[in-house]
Design a protein around this motif. Structure first.
Motif, PDB file in Angstrom:
ATOM      1  N   HIS A 182       0.820  -1.211   0.000  1.00 31.47           N
ATOM      2  CA  HIS A 182       0.000   0.000   0.000  1.00 31.47           C
ATOM      3  C   HIS A 182       0.858   1.267   0.000  1.00 31.47           C
ATOM      4  O   HIS A 182       0.549   2.233  -0.696  1.00 31.47           O
ATOM      5  N   LEU A 183       1.957   1.259   0.774  1.00 32.14           N
ATOM      6  CA  LEU A 183       2.842   2.425   0.816  1.00 32.14           C
ATOM      7  C   LEU A 183       3.481   2.696  -0.536  1.00 32.14           C
ATOM      8  O   LEU A 183       3.626   3.859  -0.944  1.00 32.14           O
ATOM      9  N   SER A 184       3.850   1.642  -1.254  1.00 30.84           N
ATOM     10  CA  SER A 184       4.473   1.850  -2.562  1.00 30.84           C
ATOM     11  C   SER A 184       3.499   2.484  -3.547  1.00 30.84           C
ATOM     12  O   SER A 184       3.905   3.268  -4.423  1.00 30.84           O
ATOM     13  N   HIS A 185       2.220   2.173  -3.416  1.00 26.57           N
ATOM     14  CA  HIS A 185       1.231   2.822  -4.278  1.00 26.57           C
ATOM     15  C   HIS A 185       1.102   4.306  -3.942  1.00 26.57           C
ATOM     16  O   HIS A 185       1.037   5.151  -4.847  1.00 26.57           O
ATOM     17  N   ILE A 186       1.067   4.639  -2.653  1.00 26.23           N
ATOM     18  CA  ILE A 186       1.004   6.052  -2.270  1.00 26.23           C
ATOM     19  C   ILE A 186       2.245   6.787  -2.776  1.00 26.23           C
ATOM     20  O   ILE A 186       2.152   7.899  -3.316  1.00 26.23           O
ATOM     21  N   SER A 187       3.411   6.185  -2.614  1.00 24.85           N
ATOM     22  CA  SER A 187       4.656   6.814  -3.081  1.00 24.85           C
ATOM     23  C   SER A 187       4.589   7.100  -4.573  1.00 24.85           C
ATOM     24  O   SER A 187       5.023   8.160  -5.042  1.00 24.85           O
ATOM     25  N   SER A 188       4.038   6.154  -5.314  1.00 27.34           N
ATOM     26  CA  SER A 188       3.947   6.316  -6.759  1.00 27.34           C
ATOM     27  C   SER A 188       2.946   7.407  -7.133  1.00 27.34           C
ATOM     28  O   SER A 188       3.219   8.244  -8.006  1.00 27.34           O
ATOM     29  N   PHE A 189       1.788   7.414  -6.479  1.00 29.50           N
ATOM     30  CA  PHE A 189       0.800   8.465  -6.734  1.00 29.50           C
ATOM     31  C   PHE A 189       1.393   9.848  -6.453  1.00 29.50           C
ATOM     32  O   PHE A 189       1.233  10.789  -7.247  1.00 29.50           O
ATOM     33  N   VAL A 190       2.075   9.980  -5.310  1.00 30.26           N
ATOM     34  CA  VAL A 190       2.616  11.287  -4.919  1.00 30.26           C
ATOM     35  C   VAL A 190       3.764  11.701  -5.830  1.00 30.26           C
ATOM     36  O   VAL A 190       3.891  12.881  -6.188  1.00 30.26           O
ATOM     37  N   LEU A 191       4.611  10.755  -6.244  1.00 28.70           N
ATOM     38  CA  LEU A 191       5.687  11.081  -7.177  1.00 28.70           C
ATOM     39  C   LEU A 191       5.112  11.577  -8.496  1.00 28.70           C
ATOM     40  O   LEU A 191       5.571  12.577  -9.058  1.00 28.70           O
ATOM     41  N   GLY A 192       4.091  10.884  -8.989  1.00 31.66           N
ATOM     42  CA  GLY A 192       3.459  11.317 -10.235  1.00 31.66           C
ATOM     43  C   GLY A 192       2.900  12.725 -10.124  1.00 31.66           C
ATOM     44  O   GLY A 192       3.085  13.556 -11.021  1.00 31.66           O
ATOM     45  N   LYS A 193       2.232  13.004  -8.997  1.00 32.83           N
ATOM     46  CA  LYS A 193       1.650  14.334  -8.806  1.00 32.83           C
ATOM     47  C   LYS A 193       2.733  15.399  -8.672  1.00 32.83           C
ATOM     48  O   LYS A 193       2.602  16.514  -9.185  1.00 32.83           O
ATOM     49  N   THR A 194       3.825  15.068  -7.989  1.00 32.59           N
ATOM     50  CA  THR A 194       4.929  16.016  -7.805  1.00 32.59           C
ATOM     51  C   THR A 194       5.537  16.406  -9.147  1.00 32.59           C
ATOM     52  O   THR A 194       5.795  17.590  -9.413  1.00 32.59           O
ATOM     53  N   VAL A 195       5.754  15.418 -10.004  1.00 34.88           N
ATOM     54  CA  VAL A 195       6.341  15.696 -11.321  1.00 34.88           C
ATOM     55  C   VAL A 195       5.371  16.499 -12.175  1.00 34.88           C
ATOM     56  O   VAL A 195       5.761  17.445 -12.862  1.00 34.88           O
ATOM     57  N   LEU A 196       4.099  16.145 -12.135  1.00 37.44           N
ATOM     58  CA  LEU A 196       3.110  16.879 -12.928  1.00 37.44           C
ATOM     59  C   LEU A 196       2.979  18.333 -12.467  1.00 37.44           C
ATOM     60  O   LEU A 196       2.776  19.233 -13.282  1.00 37.44           O
ATOM     61  N   ASP A 197       3.106  18.559 -11.163  1.00 38.14           N
ATOM     62  CA  ASP A 197       3.026  19.928 -10.649  1.00 38.14           C
ATOM     63  C   ASP A 197       4.185  20.782 -11.132  1.00 38.14           C
ATOM     64  O   ASP A 197       4.034  21.975 -11.404  1.00 38.14           O
ATOM     65  N   LYS A 198       5.364  20.175 -11.239  1.00 37.50           N
ATOM     66  CA  LYS A 198       6.574  20.928 -11.575  1.00 37.50           C
ATOM     67  C   LYS A 198       6.816  21.006 -13.072  1.00 37.50           C
ATOM     68  O   LYS A 198       7.341  22.004 -13.570  1.00 37.50           O
ATOM     69  N   MET A 199       6.437  19.962 -13.792  1.00 41.27           N
ATOM     70  CA  MET A 199       6.730  19.893 -15.220  1.00 41.27           C
ATOM     71  C   MET A 199       5.428  19.880 -16.006  1.00 41.27           C
ATOM     72  O   MET A 199       4.855  18.821 -16.269  1.00 41.27           O
ATOM     73  N   GLN A 200       4.944  21.029 -16.346  1.00 43.94           N
ATOM     74  CA  GLN A 200       3.678  21.148 -17.062  1.00 43.94           C
ATOM     75  C   GLN A 200       3.795  20.718 -18.519  1.00 43.94           C
ATOM     76  O   GLN A 200       2.800  20.371 -19.159  1.00 43.94           O
ATOM     77  N   ASP A 201       5.013  20.747 -19.040  1.00 44.21           N
ATOM     78  CA  ASP A 201       5.238  20.386 -20.437  1.00 44.21           C
ATOM     79  C   ASP A 201       5.316  18.858 -20.540  1.00 44.21           C
ATOM     80  O   ASP A 201       6.309  18.235 -20.138  1.00 44.21           O
ATOM     81  N   GLU A 202       4.290  18.239 -21.091  1.00 44.89           N
ATOM     82  CA  GLU A 202       4.242  16.781 -21.176  1.00 44.89           C
ATOM     83  C   GLU A 202       5.385  16.219 -22.018  1.00 44.89           C
ATOM     84  O   GLU A 202       5.885  15.127 -21.761  1.00 44.89           O
ATOM     85  N   LYS A 203       5.807  16.989 -23.035  1.00 46.04           N
ATOM     86  CA  LYS A 203       6.892  16.504 -23.902  1.00 46.04           C
ATOM     87  C   LYS A 203       8.196  16.374 -23.117  1.00 46.04           C
ATOM     88  O   LYS A 203       8.954  15.423 -23.311  1.00 46.04           O
ATOM     89  N   ASN A 204       8.459  17.323 -22.201  1.00 39.89           N
ATOM     90  CA  ASN A 204       9.669  17.238 -21.386  1.00 39.89           C
ATOM     91  C   ASN A 204       9.656  15.999 -20.502  1.00 39.89           C
ATOM     92  O   ASN A 204      10.674  15.329 -20.328  1.00 39.89           O
TER      93      ASN A 204
END
Length: 282
Positions: A182-204
């Motif tokens: 369960h923790l690994s799923h939360i880590s993955s969800f939060v990592l995905g959200k962190t990257v999306l927040d910082k990198m708005q350019d999908e191509k990058n």
């Protein structure tokens, strides 16, 4: 003629149907899914021979493969309907609460609490594969509370699926799963959200993300409808796991901030020990 009924025809329920069809083509498999699209996909794929909202009274085994917050009402409703020779198993990722709820049920002996340690980040009937359970671990909780004859039928099915059986108490199951799954799923969800927040350019993101990022964030594609109830159902253990994870993450951050090279080496060498454990399974 053995009759199986599956409620919830997504990844786990659908894969179970495909595996049984391959091993026991003469068995009758019926099923239901609240999602009309998933139900239609399951019918078209031939996972079930017939749609039935409620299993026949003489059904041998009913599989519940729905979100964990739906399992107890669904389990009691199904037990009330089926005959005395029907076994019901749930594939839920949490066990303590449902086992506690079922403790005094008059048909408790017709229930077997199991959790297949199998799955992918994908969901729905189209994600189902017939070998999903092959060689995987199946955790069984409170097996002594299930009728001996019905338990024997379940073991026959697990053998057909080539699963490795492990036995745990419900609380121990939920505690360990909080840390290793369960923790690994939360880590993955939060990592995905962190990257999306910082990198708005999908191509990058696409161009710069290597295999390490892809493998680490893979679980962020998992179904929120399935995982949000798991986190809340296992709340106490999840908070313990998250608190520990946050402490380690903060300590790692502090060593970077302090240019503590030796401290970072020490943290990573300690984490490297997980390799020896995981290599034992290969």
């Amino acid at each position: 003629m053995t009759k199986i009924h599956i409620i919830g025809l997504g990844l786990l329920g659908g894969s179970f149907a495909l595996a049984i069809q391959r091993a026991k083509p003469d068995w009758i498999i019926t099923g239901h899914d609240n999602n009309p699209g998933h139900l239609q996909e399951a019918l078209v794929a031939g996972m079930i021979s017939e749609h039935k909202v409620i299993p026949d009274k003489d059904t041998d085994v009913v599989i519940l493969s729905t979100p964990v917050d739906s399992l107890y009402p669904l389990l009691t409703q199904t037990l009330d309907h089926v005959g005395t020779n029907t076994l019901i198993m749930d594939f839920g990722s949490t066990k303590a609460k449902i086992c506690q709820q079922m403790a005094d049920h008059p048909k408790r002996a017709q229930y077997l609490a199991v959790h297949p340690i199998a799955g992918t980040e994908n969901s729905g009937p189209k994600a189902a594969v017939e070998d999903l359970f092959d060689g995987k671990v199946l955790i069984i909780c409170e097996m002594e509370k299930t009728n001996l004859h019905l338990k024997g039928l379940a073991y026959d099915i697990f053998e057909v699926l080539n699963m490795k059986l492990r036995f745990m108490e419900p609380h121990d199951h939920d505690l360990h799963l909080a840390f290793v799954s369960h923790l690994s799923h939360i880590s993955s969800f939060v990592l995905g959200k962190t990257v999306l927040d910082k990198m708005q350019d999908e191509k990058n993101i696409f161009d710069m993300a290597g295999s390490g990022f892809a493998s680490t964030v893979r679980l962020a594609k998992s179904s929120p409808e399935m995982w949000a109830p798991i986190f809340l159902e296992n709340k106490i253990n999840m908070l313990e796991a998250l608190d520990s994870y946050i402490r380690h993450l903060t300590a790692f951050r502090d060593k970077i901030a302090q240019d503590d090279v030796q401290g970072l080496f020490g943290e990573m060498r300690e984490a490297n020990k997980i390799r020896d454990i995981l290599d034992l399974e290969k």
